[in-house]
Design a protein around this motif. Structure first.
Motif, PDB file in Angstrom:
ATOM      1  N   SER A   1       0.838  -1.202   0.000  1.00 26.44           N
ATOM      2  CA  SER A   1       0.000   0.000   0.000  1.00 26.44           C
ATOM      3  C   SER A   1       0.873   1.252   0.000  1.00 26.44           C
ATOM      4  CB  SER A   1      -0.919   0.012   1.220  1.00 26.44           C
ATOM      5  OG  SER A   1      -1.830  -1.058   1.181  1.00 26.44           O
ATOM      6  N   VAL A   2       0.555   2.176  -0.893  1.00 24.79           N
ATOM      7  CA  VAL A   2       1.269   3.441  -0.990  1.00 24.79           C
ATOM      8  C   VAL A   2       0.274   4.565  -0.757  1.00 24.79           C
ATOM      9  CG1 VAL A   2       2.590   4.976  -2.489  1.00 24.79           C
ATOM     10  CG2 VAL A   2       2.970   2.506  -2.590  1.00 24.79           C
ATOM     11  N   VAL A   3       0.528   5.392   0.252  1.00 25.44           N
ATOM     12  CA  VAL A   3      -0.349   6.526   0.551  1.00 25.44           C
ATOM     13  C   VAL A   3       0.122   7.742  -0.233  1.00 25.44           C
ATOM     14  CG1 VAL A   3      -1.236   8.055   2.342  1.00 25.44           C
ATOM     15  CG2 VAL A   3      -0.895   5.628   2.839  1.00 25.44           C
ATOM     16  N   CYS A   4      -0.774   8.304  -1.028  1.00 29.01           N
ATOM     17  CA  CYS A   4      -0.469   9.459  -1.881  1.00 29.01           C
ATOM     18  C   CYS A   4      -1.154  10.690  -1.294  1.00 29.01           C
ATOM     19  CB  CYS A   4      -0.962   9.217  -3.302  1.00 29.01           C
ATOM     20  SG  CYS A   4      -0.373   7.677  -4.050  1.00 29.01           S
ATOM     21  N   ASN A   5      -0.379  11.648  -0.821  1.00 29.05           N
ATOM     22  CA  ASN A   5      -0.900  12.849  -0.153  1.00 29.05           C
ATOM     23  C   ASN A   5      -1.091  13.967  -1.181  1.00 29.05           C
ATOM     24  OD1 ASN A   5      -1.198  13.740   2.873  1.00 29.05           O
ATOM     25  ND2 ASN A   5      -0.382  15.501   1.788  1.00 29.05           N
ATOM     26  N   THR A   6      -2.345  14.282  -1.514  1.00 30.39           N
ATOM     27  CA  THR A   6      -2.611  15.255  -2.574  1.00 30.39           C
ATOM     28  C   THR A   6      -2.575  16.696  -2.090  1.00 30.39           C
ATOM     29  OG1 THR A   6      -5.016  15.318  -2.257  1.00 30.39           O
ATOM     30  CG2 THR A   6      -4.124  13.562  -3.667  1.00 30.39           C
ATOM     31  N   GLY A   7      -2.707  16.918  -0.777  1.00 31.21           N
ATOM     32  CA  GLY A   7      -2.780  18.280  -0.279  1.00 31.21           C
ATOM     33  C   GLY A   7      -4.012  19.017  -0.762  1.00 31.21           C
ATOM     34  N   GLY A   8      -5.024  18.268  -1.233  1.00 34.80           N
ATOM     35  CA  GLY A   8      -6.240  18.901  -1.749  1.00 34.80           C
ATOM     36  C   GLY A   8      -6.100  19.455  -3.149  1.00 34.80           C
ATOM     37  N   SER A   9      -4.970  19.183  -3.827  1.00 38.63           N
ATOM     38  CA  SER A   9      -4.722  19.702  -5.166  1.00 38.63           C
ATOM     39  C   SER A   9      -5.376  18.814  -6.215  1.00 38.63           C
ATOM     40  CB  SER A   9      -3.210  19.785  -5.428  1.00 38.63           C
ATOM     41  OG  SER A   9      -2.942  19.950  -6.805  1.00 38.63           O
TER      42      SER A   9
ATOM     43  N   GLY B   1     -13.762  23.163  -7.200  1.00 38.20           N
ATOM     44  CA  GLY B   1     -13.397  24.480  -7.708  1.00 38.20           C
ATOM     45  C   GLY B   1     -12.684  24.468  -9.044  1.00 38.20           C
ATOM     46  N   THR B   2     -12.254  23.291  -9.527  1.00 38.05           N
ATOM     47  CA  THR B   2     -11.526  23.201 -10.785  1.00 38.05           C
ATOM     48  C   THR B   2     -12.455  22.690 -11.871  1.00 38.05           C
ATOM     49  OG1 THR B   2      -9.478  22.723  -9.589  1.00 38.05           O
ATOM     50  CG2 THR B   2      -9.527  22.185 -11.938  1.00 38.05           C
ATOM     51  N   ALA B   3     -12.643  23.487 -12.914  1.00 36.49           N
ATOM     52  CA  ALA B   3     -13.577  23.139 -13.981  1.00 36.49           C
ATOM     53  C   ALA B   3     -13.202  21.808 -14.624  1.00 36.49           C
ATOM     54  CB  ALA B   3     -13.603  24.245 -15.032  1.00 36.49           C
ATOM     55  N   GLY B   4     -14.191  20.930 -14.740  1.00 32.88           N
ATOM     56  CA  GLY B   4     -13.992  19.666 -15.426  1.00 32.88           C
ATOM     57  C   GLY B   4     -13.233  18.618 -14.645  1.00 32.88           C
ATOM     58  N   HIS B   5     -12.891  18.899 -13.364  1.00 32.28           N
ATOM     59  CA  HIS B   5     -12.065  17.947 -12.626  1.00 32.28           C
ATOM     60  C   HIS B   5     -12.802  16.637 -12.369  1.00 32.28           C
ATOM     61  CE1 HIS B   5      -9.045  16.369  -9.957  1.00 32.28           C
ATOM     62  NE2 HIS B   5      -9.916  16.270  -8.975  1.00 32.28           N
ATOM     63  N   ALA B   6     -14.070  16.709 -11.990  1.00 31.68           N
ATOM     64  CA  ALA B   6     -14.820  15.487 -11.713  1.00 31.68           C
ATOM     65  C   ALA B   6     -14.882  14.594 -12.948  1.00 31.68           C
ATOM     66  CB  ALA B   6     -16.230  15.822 -11.227  1.00 31.68           C
ATOM     67  N   ASP B   7     -15.098  15.201 -14.116  1.00 35.54           N
ATOM     68  CA  ASP B   7     -15.142  14.421 -15.354  1.00 35.54           C
ATOM     69  C   ASP B   7     -13.776  13.830 -15.677  1.00 35.54           C
ATOM     70  OD1 ASP B   7     -17.847  14.883 -15.759  1.00 35.54           O
ATOM     71  OD2 ASP B   7     -17.496  16.710 -16.927  1.00 35.54           O
ATOM     72  N   ALA B   8     -12.710  14.596 -15.407  1.00 37.02           N
ATOM     73  CA  ALA B   8     -11.356  14.103 -15.683  1.00 37.02           C
ATOM     74  C   ALA B   8     -11.015  12.929 -14.780  1.00 37.02           C
ATOM     75  CB  ALA B   8     -10.338  15.228 -15.507  1.00 37.02           C
ATOM     76  N   VAL B   9     -11.397  13.016 -13.505  1.00 37.87           N
ATOM     77  CA  VAL B   9     -11.145  11.912 -12.571  1.00 37.87           C
ATOM     78  C   VAL B   9     -11.953  10.684 -12.985  1.00 37.87           C
ATOM     79  CG1 VAL B   9     -11.460  11.113 -10.197  1.00 37.87           C
ATOM     80  CG2 VAL B   9     -10.496  13.370 -10.637  1.00 37.87           C
ATOM     81  N   ALA B  10     -13.228  10.893 -13.350  1.00 38.02           N
ATOM     82  CA  ALA B  10     -14.068   9.771 -13.767  1.00 38.02           C
ATOM     83  C   ALA B  10     -13.484   9.073 -14.988  1.00 38.02           C
ATOM     84  CB  ALA B  10     -15.487  10.258 -14.058  1.00 38.02           C
ATOM     85  N   ALA B  11     -12.988   9.863 -15.942  1.00 36.44           N
ATOM     86  CA  ALA B  11     -12.393   9.269 -17.143  1.00 36.44           C
ATOM     87  C   ALA B  11     -11.127   8.494 -16.797  1.00 36.44           C
ATOM     88  CB  ALA B  11     -12.082  10.361 -18.163  1.00 36.44           C
TER      89      ALA B  11
ATOM     90  N   LEU C   1      -4.840  13.986 -10.053  1.00 39.04           N
ATOM     91  CA  LEU C   1      -4.773  13.381 -11.378  1.00 39.04           C
ATOM     92  C   LEU C   1      -3.382  12.837 -11.675  1.00 39.04           C
ATOM     93  CD1 LEU C   1      -6.939  15.872 -13.475  1.00 39.04           C
ATOM     94  CD2 LEU C   1      -7.466  13.481 -12.985  1.00 39.04           C
ATOM     95  N   THR C   2      -2.347  13.545 -11.210  1.00 38.49           N
ATOM     96  CA  THR C   2      -0.975  13.070 -11.414  1.00 38.49           C
ATOM     97  C   THR C   2      -0.756  11.732 -10.724  1.00 38.49           C
ATOM     98  OG1 THR C   2      -0.088  15.315 -11.635  1.00 38.49           O
ATOM     99  CG2 THR C   2       1.472  13.584 -11.024  1.00 38.49           C
ATOM    100  N   TYR C   3      -1.208  11.603  -9.488  1.00 34.83           N
ATOM    101  CA  TYR C   3      -1.059  10.338  -8.774  1.00 34.83           C
ATOM    102  C   TYR C   3      -1.818   9.216  -9.471  1.00 34.83           C
ATOM    103  CZ  TYR C   3       1.320  12.212  -4.637  1.00 34.83           C
ATOM    104  OH  TYR C   3       2.238  12.758  -3.778  1.00 34.83           O
ATOM    105  N   LEU C   4      -3.017   9.503  -9.965  1.00 34.04           N
ATOM    106  CA  LEU C   4      -3.785   8.475 -10.657  1.00 34.04           C
ATOM    107  C   LEU C   4      -3.060   8.016 -11.923  1.00 34.04           C
ATOM    108  CD1 LEU C   4      -7.421   9.842 -10.252  1.00 34.04           C
ATOM    109  CD2 LEU C   4      -6.387   7.880  -9.094  1.00 34.04           C
TER     110      LEU C   4
END
Length: 375
Positions: free
Chosen positions: A96-104, A132-142, A109-112
């Motif tokens: 298991s590797v914990v990836c700390n995004t800092g809310g960014s 707050g970031t336009a299109g982020h939810a769609d980018a994560v889903a993709a 997306l980089t970690y994924l």
């Protein structure tokens, strides 16, 4: 026509050798360059050719756990519980590797992308999502749909369901979701204070671009509305005031102050609430750590808890019951939810019906809340 390594290099405006170094991970590359290359890989949907493609379809012994802040007990408890399940039994262990995004949003997306390149066996995303970031939810889903298509099990824990991207196989959601009832828990908490007789209630919350912030604030305001109360200055929208300012403009509400999910933010925000409403009788904090800061600020102003001002939190972190006075809060079964997410990620528990299960949030009424003075 298949995307080549040279195409990625041209898109990222670097050399092919630099792309190779980033993908192999064997050579030092600046963070800015690495991010640019991985973004190009993601945008072009580049996959390795030839024999390496067969390897890319395989699964490694890696499990990625994405958290906003590993120093926050909320995320530490969930991550630890996930890891306790992904360790497995003899012959089935995973790293298991914990990836700390800092809310960014960009770092998430980089970690994924990195986990996709490492052919992770499973990925667990924890906590609220960025809005707050336009299109982020769609980018994560993709991105998660691509991971799932390659055989990675994806689980969201304490996070709202994602939209189903067009590329998702069979129109199925790319991730199993264990979502917390943040709205319902916050509503029950504010109803508790209202039942005690409180009417001047301040609310200290997190950044306005987080789903956790929005959902808990919506629950709080739903309770006020059901009681025939309207928070002064609160409109129907989420508002556009700056984080930490709690400005009444834009619908944030005069008795709501936004900040970060930490103790110092709770301290400063409570002082601001007292400045705006000296007759305040209760403070609701969006998590228990904020509540500790609120308690400290009230004591420094010579106010007693709960005789003068009641305080309530959210999450029921381990220290909450040992606070003085013991903290009224909303209990989320963080360890149990994390463990369940880990079992789903390992294929040892079935995905919930429809892909989504709601984890109930329960009110824990303790000594930090009482009727307001004079009641």
């Amino acid at each position: 026509m298949a995307v080549t390594l040279a195409d990625v290099a041209a898109h990222a405006k670097v050399s092919s050798a630099t792309v190779s170094r980033v993908l192999s991970g064997n050579y030092p590359v600046s963070e800015a360059t690495r991010t640019r290359v991985l973004r190009a890989v993601d945008e072009l949907d580049y996959v390795l050719n030839g024999p390496a493609s067969a390897l890319a379809a395989a699964s490694s012994d890696l499990v990625g756990i994405l958290v906003n802040d590993i120093a926050d007990p909320f995320f530490g408890i969930i991550a630890g519980a996930v890891q306790s399940e992904t360790g497995g039994t003899a012959g089935d262990e995973k790293l298991s590797v914990v990836c700390n995004t800092g809310g960014s949003a960009e770092r998430e997306l980089t970690y994924l992308t990195l986990l996709q390149r490492q052919r992770a066996a499973a990925v667990v995303l924890t906590g609220g999502a960025t809005e707050g970031t336009a299109g982020h939810a769609d980018a994560v889903a993709a991105k998660l749909a691509r991971l799932a298509a390659a055989g990675t099990r994806v689980v969201l824990c304490g996070r709202p369901p994602l939209p189903v991207p067009p590329e998702a196989a069979g129109g199925e959601p790319p991730a199993a979701t264990l979502t917390f009832d943040n709205r319902g828990g916050a509503q029950r908490l504010t109803e508790h204070l209202l039942s005690l007789g409180h009417r001047r209630i301040g609310y200290v919350t997190g950044p306005p671009d987080r789903t956790t912030t929005r959902h808990r604030l919506e629950g709080h305001r739903a309770a006020l509305a059901a009681a025939g109360l309207a928070e002064p200055g609160a409109g129907s929208g989420s508002g556009s005031g700056s984080p930490g300012s709690g400005s009444g403009s834009g619908g944030l509400g005069r008795l709501t102050v936004h900040g970060t999910f930490d103790r110092s933010s709770g301290y400063d925000a409570t002082l601001e609430l007292l400045r705006r409403e000296p007759g305040l009788t209760a403070v609701v904090a969006a998590n228990d750590t904020i509540a500790l800061g609120a308690c400290a600020a009230l004591r420094d102003q010579g106010l007693r808890i709960p005789q003068d001002v009641s305080v309530a939190g959210f999450d029921d972190l381990p220290f909450s019951v040992d606070a003085v006075p013991a903290l009224t809060t909303v209990r989320l079964p963080l360890h149990a939810a994390g463990a369940r997410a880990g079992r789903i990620a390992m294929g040892r528990e079935a995905v919930p019906p429809g892909g989504v299960a709601t984890v109930r949030a329960d009110l824990m009424a303790r000594a930090s809340t009482a009727p307001p003075p004079g009641r």
